[in-house]
Each structure stands twice: as C-alpha cells, then as structure tokens.
Design an enzyme around this catalytic site. Structure first.
Site, short mmCIF file in Angstrom:
data_model
loop_
_atom_site.label_atom_id
_atom_site.label_comp_id
_atom_site.label_asym_id
_atom_site.label_seq_id
_atom_site.Cartn_x
_atom_site.Cartn_y
_atom_site.Cartn_z
N MET A 26 0.73 -1.08 -0.06
CA MET A 26 0.15 -0.20 0.11
C MET A 26 0.84 1.22 0.03
O MET A 26 1.86 1.21 0.71
CB MET A 26 -1.01 0.00 1.18
CG MET A 26 -1.69 1.18 1.41
SD MET A 26 -2.88 1.34 2.72
CE MET A 26 -1.59 1.67 4.12
N ASN A 27 0.41 2.28 -0.80
CA ASN A 27 1.23 3.60 -0.79
C ASN A 27 0.35 4.70 -0.45
O ASN A 27 -0.87 4.55 0.46
CB ASN A 27 2.31 3.87 -1.53
CG ASN A 27 2.13 3.76 -2.96
OD1 ASN A 27 1.51 2.72 -3.65
ND2 ASN A 27 2.20 4.76 -3.67
N ASP A 28 0.06 5.82 -1.35
CA ASP A 28 -0.65 6.74 -0.83
C ASP A 28 -2.19 6.66 -0.37
O ASP A 28 -2.91 5.88 -1.29
CB ASP A 28 -0.55 7.90 -2.04
CG ASP A 28 0.56 8.03 -2.86
OD1 ASP A 28 1.63 7.44 -2.26
OD2 ASP A 28 0.63 8.53 -4.02
N GLN A 44 -3.36 3.60 -2.96
CA GLN A 44 -2.67 2.89 -3.97
C GLN A 44 -2.20 1.65 -3.50
O GLN A 44 -1.66 1.11 -2.14
CB GLN A 44 -1.27 3.77 -4.20
CG GLN A 44 -1.63 5.13 -4.36
CD GLN A 44 -1.71 5.16 -6.24
OE1 GLN A 44 -0.88 5.05 -6.95
NE2 GLN A 44 -2.88 5.40 -6.47
N SER A 89 -2.10 8.16 -8.19
CA SER A 89 -3.03 8.87 -7.10
C SER A 89 -4.07 9.79 -7.81
O SER A 89 -3.84 10.45 -8.89
CB SER A 89 -2.07 9.64 -6.01
OG SER A 89 -1.56 8.55 -5.44
N ARG A 147 1.11 14.58 -12.53
CA ARG A 147 0.04 13.62 -11.83
C ARG A 147 -0.34 14.19 -10.68
O ARG A 147 -0.09 15.18 -9.85
CB ARG A 147 1.11 12.33 -11.47
CG ARG A 147 2.30 12.58 -10.66
CD ARG A 147 2.88 11.14 -10.62
NE ARG A 147 4.26 11.34 -9.76
CZ ARG A 147 5.63 11.46 -10.23
NH1 ARG A 147 5.45 11.67 -11.75
NH2 ARG A 147 6.43 11.47 -9.39
N ASP A 148 -1.59 13.41 -10.49
CA ASP A 148 -1.96 13.27 -8.86
C ASP A 148 -3.04 14.58 -8.87
O ASP A 148 -2.70 15.60 -7.83
CB ASP A 148 -0.98 13.67 -7.67
CG ASP A 148 -0.01 12.31 -7.88
OD1 ASP A 148 -0.30 11.39 -8.37
OD2 ASP A 148 1.15 12.71 -7.34
N GLU A 208 4.60 16.29 -6.15
CA GLU A 208 3.61 15.70 -6.34
C GLU A 208 2.43 15.73 -5.22
O GLU A 208 2.62 16.15 -4.42
CB GLU A 208 4.07 14.03 -6.51
CG GLU A 208 5.04 13.54 -5.54
CD GLU A 208 5.55 12.20 -5.85
OE1 GLU A 208 5.62 11.83 -7.01
OE2 GLU A 208 6.13 11.77 -4.97
N1 DQQ Z 1 2.53 7.52 -5.88
C1 DQQ Z 1 1.87 7.53 -6.90
C2 DQQ Z 1 2.00 8.70 -7.54
C3 DQQ Z 1 2.39 9.55 -6.76
C4 DQQ Z 1 3.30 8.81 -5.85
C5 DQQ Z 1 2.15 6.18 -7.57
C6 DQQ Z 1 3.62 9.48 -4.51
O1 DQQ Z 1 0.56 9.07 -8.22
O2 DQQ Z 1 2.99 10.91 -7.03
O3 DQQ Z 1 1.73 5.18 -6.65
O4 DQQ Z 1 4.15 8.57 -3.43
#
Ligand code: DQQ
Length: 483
Positions: A26-28, A44, A89, A147-148, A208
């Site tokens: 898991m991330n964001d 994520q 994200s 992105r994001d 980001e």
């Molecule tokens: N993680 C996502 C991106 C973001 C980055 C990709 C930040 O969209 O910029 O997994 O941790």
C-alpha cells in the site's frame, strides 16, 4: 473490522489499529471522501505482492475513524486502457450527488476519470483522458511527470491542481479550471520552485500529490517533494488565495519522522480537515517480502492553524474509543516517580499522554519499546527514544537502538522546537507494533518505524539528562485492536 488470517495475526510488527490491507503493498491515500455517513479511504495498492507495481486503488470505509471495513478494489489497470501501467493517485469529488474519482493513468501520465455507483463499489472509467499532456510551456521531463489531480469547487466553477516538474526549474503545481468537470482549461502555475526559493525547506525537483484547501482564515497548499526517483517529505505552504493566485506566507514540514508521505486531506460533514499520510517501511526489502505486506496509513489527524500561521495537527478525538482503562495515570512526578509509574506498563498497542516542564532538565523525554532487562537501567538493548533537547532547541526521535536486526533502518530524526513560554510540553505518542507516531504540542509530528527483535521489547521508561525532570502528567492506555 475483519478477522486477520492466522499467519498475519502472529506478525508482531504488523500494526493493529493503523489501517493497512490484509496483505501486499500500500502507498498513498487517495480519493478520501465522507459519503453517506462513512469515511471512504482509497489507497494505492498492489494486489500482486508487497512491492510497488501494478498499482490499483484499494478501498475501505469506516463510520468511526477507528474500525475499517475492507471493500473490493475500486480501480484496476487494464491492458488497452489509458491506465494500463497503473492507476496512480488522485481524489474523489461529490458532483451534486454523483461520486467521481479523478486519477493519473500511466504510462505516460495523464489525468483520467471514473464515475461511481451510489454505494461507491462500482466504477466506470471514462473512455478518454481528461487531460492527456502537460501544458506546452512546461517541460515535465522524459517520463512526463504530471500527476495526482486534486479538485475543489470554487465560487465560480471547478478547479484542479496537478503536480509536475519543469526540468531545470524545479517543482510546479499547475492550476486548471472547468465548468463541467470534463473539459479543463489550463490557467497557470499556482506555485513553482522559483516562488519559494527563499523559504527554508529544500523542495526538490518535482512536486507531487498536491492538496489545496482553505483552513481557518488562510489557504494551505500541501505537496510532496520528490527528486531523482527519491521521495522526500510533504511540505505545507500557508498563505492567501485571491484571483486564482496563491501567495505563500509560511512553509512547514508536515512530519519530521522520515516515513510519512503523500498526505491527503478530507473535509467531513462537520467541516473538519482530516489528514492521512502513507507511512512506508523502514526495513530492508527482503524483510518486507518476508512479511508479505508493506505500507501503513497514518492515524487520521485533525488540522488547524496556529495564530502564527503554522500547521497544527492532533490525532482525531475518535481514537479515544480504542482506549482500555488507563494503565497509568500520574501527576507531578520526578524521574523516580515516573519510572515507578511506568515500570508496570508495557505493550505493543499503546497511547501515551505526557506533559513535562521543558526547563527542568537539559533533555527530557521517554523511551518506548524498551527491552525488559533495562527498564530500570541506563542502557536498554532495544529502545526508541523520544525527547526534547533544550541545549540544541530540538525535539528528536532516535531509532538507533530500536532494533538489533540488521534489516531495520536506524536514524535520528530532528525537528527545531521552541516550547511555548511558561507552558508544559504536551507529548502524545501512539505505539502500534512497528509504528510510533508522535505529536508534540500539536506543532511538530514524527511518524517513525521501529522493529524490535526481542518479543518482550515492550516497556516504557522516562528519560532525562542534566537536571531533575518534572512530569506534570503521565497517562498511558492500552489500545484495542481495530483493523
Ligand atoms: N505515488 C503514486 C503517484 C504519486 C506517488 C504512484 C507518491 O501518483 O505521485 O503510486 O508516492
């Protein structure tokens, strides 16, 4: 709440009240939205293993900010789709009752949309990208770092910010507007590195995960600093927004612990600004693969502004419902009194509320996750130290001795800190297996990871150097499991 499979239930480093999926990566935090009485957390997620790759949007919801229900994956990359290499994200929007997710599809990076069913369980991807390329006057680099998306409704229409870079010039946050959430017009950079070069915190080469929101009388632009494939830290700019232009007045680090990243903010029905961030692992990749999971969400933090424009953060008050009866409740204790009070308390799921006189010693604080043979001694084999150093004017968290394992990273993270004149320092600490989350006077936060090897590195002890510390308050609760 969902019962854990047996192998994970015995994993001593796996958090029990910080949110994480059953397994894998898991991330964001993404798409945070308070919808029909539930806090929805998308994130994520890689369903194929505990490493970054094939990024989907995982999904969970909570009615009380403590207990989370895992829900089916919301977005998956699909061959032939605009997000074939990953659903990166983005944010959620309530468009007059219709739930929408805006996110970045890769590769290259472009801004996409999905429309949800009323229960947020089914998502239909929009057939075309909403924004396929960065504006022509921005050089987003060979990988098109763009992105994001983060969206809000202004008085005169919808607005979006996107994180990017302008090669050789640094990070940039791009501002767009729309009348219908489908057709977007590029306006101008909301902020770029050259606007903030006189601010103290280094801001890398790419920005980001922007969030832009009103807070009390000001506006906050929060973004995460990235440079040369390395993620660094989120920073918050507080300032004024008028006529589609943002004037930053003050900059702060959102967290000083070194593993908190890509935070996102949600407005709930009470108009509170609640923030979560991703806490990454601070141990070697092999250890992450062996564990079968990687990445944890921070606790929900309630944001407000200090009179000087600084960002204040406190743990959501709902977390108090996890407390078991207080295991220790002391007042006006010296070092011996504090040591005695803490000697009987131990655990892997703890909340500590400590107040101390910052003038009473050169260094004051406490150690958590302490090995038992040294609970009363000077040198524990394993411990994580959280302390104020008046001599240097800093608060710090030291994981140098947190683990005897060679796979665990060790560091001392330090934040400038000046106590409020004439007041005690208020220290709130949450220990959740390998997560230690620290709030100092709501002004300075540290999220760190600690992976003790001894099964009984569970103790607590006060710490002081150069003086007779005075602990005005020392309260500890064991917290119930919630995930
Ligand atoms: N993680 C996502 C991106 C973001 C980055 C990709 C930040 O969209 O910029 O997994 O941790």
């Amino acid at each position: 709440m969902n019962a854990l499979p047996d192998d994970l239930a015995h994993d001593r480093h796996r958090p029990r009240y910080h949110f994480l999926p059953h397994a894998n990566w898991m991330n964001d935090p993404n798409g945070l939205i308070h919808w029909q009485g539930y806090y929805h957390l998308f994130y994520q997620y890689n369903p194929h293993g505990p490493f970054h790759g094939t990024i989907h949007w995982g999904h969970a919801r909570s009615a009380d900010l403590c207990h989370w229900e895992h829900l089916p994956v919301a977005l998956a990359p699909a061959p032939g789709d605009w997000d074939a290499d990953g659903c990166w994200s983005g944010c959620a929007v309530n468009a007059d009752g219709v739930p929408l997710l805006f996110y970045t599809g890769t590769s290259p990076q472009r801004q996409l949309l999905a429309t949800g069913s009323p229960d947020l369980l089914h998502w239909q991807k929009h057939p075309e990208p909403l924004i396929a390329t960065p504006p022509p006057d921005i050089d987003a680099g060979p990988h098109q770092d763009f992105r994001d998306p983060y969206i809000w409704r202004g008085d005169d229409g919808w607005y979006m910010v996107i994180g990017s870079q302008d090669v050789g010039k640094g990070g940039v946050i791009l501002l767009y507007c729309s009348d219908d959430l489908l057709n977007w017009k590029y306006l101008h950079p909301l902020l770029r590195t050259s606007d903030v070069q006189n601010f103290p915190i280094w801001s890398g080469s790419m920005w980001e995960c922007p969030n832009f929101f009103p807070l009390d009388e000001s506006h906050v632009l929060m973004l995460s600093v990235w440079d040369q494939q390395v993620t660094y830290y989120p920073v918050a700019f507080t300032g004024d927004y008028a006529g589609q232009c943002f004037t930053p007045r003050r900059q702060s680090r959102v967290d000083w612990g070194g593993c908190f990243y890509a935070p996102q903010v949600l407005r709930d029905a009470d108009n509170r600004a609640l923030m979560w961030g991703w806490l990454w692992e601070q141990r070697a990749r092999d250890a992450q693969l062996a564990a079968g999971w990687a990445g944890v969400m921070s606790l929900p933090r309630v944001l407000s502004l200090a009179p000087d424009g600084g960002l204040l953060q406190k743990p959501a008050p709902e977390l108090a419902q996890l407390r078991l009866p207080a295991a220790c409740a002391g007042v006006a204790l010296d070092l011996t009194g504090a040591s005695d009070a803490l000697s009987a308390v131990h655990g892997e799921q703890l909340e500590l509320w400590v107040e101390f006189d910052p003038l009473s010693a050169a260094e004051v604080g406490l150690d958590v996750c302490v090995a038992p043979d040294a609970v009363h001694g000077e040198h524990a084999e394993e411990f994580t130290r959280i302390a104020y150093d008046a001599t240097r004017g800093v608060f710090y968290v030291d994981t140098t001795h947190a683990s005897l394992s060679a796979t665990a990273f060790h560091e001392i993270v330090t934040a400038p800190f000046t106590p409020q004149p004439g007041a005690s320092v208020q220290l709130r600490v949450f220990v959740d297996h390998s997560v230690v989350e620290v709030f100092v006077d709501e002004r300075v936060c540290f999220a760190v990871r600690s992976y003790p090897t001894h099964p009984d590195s569970l103790g607590l002890r006060p710490f002081a150097r150069g003086g007779q510390p005075r602990f005005e308050r020392l309260e500890v609760w064991e917290l119930q499991e919630a995930i």
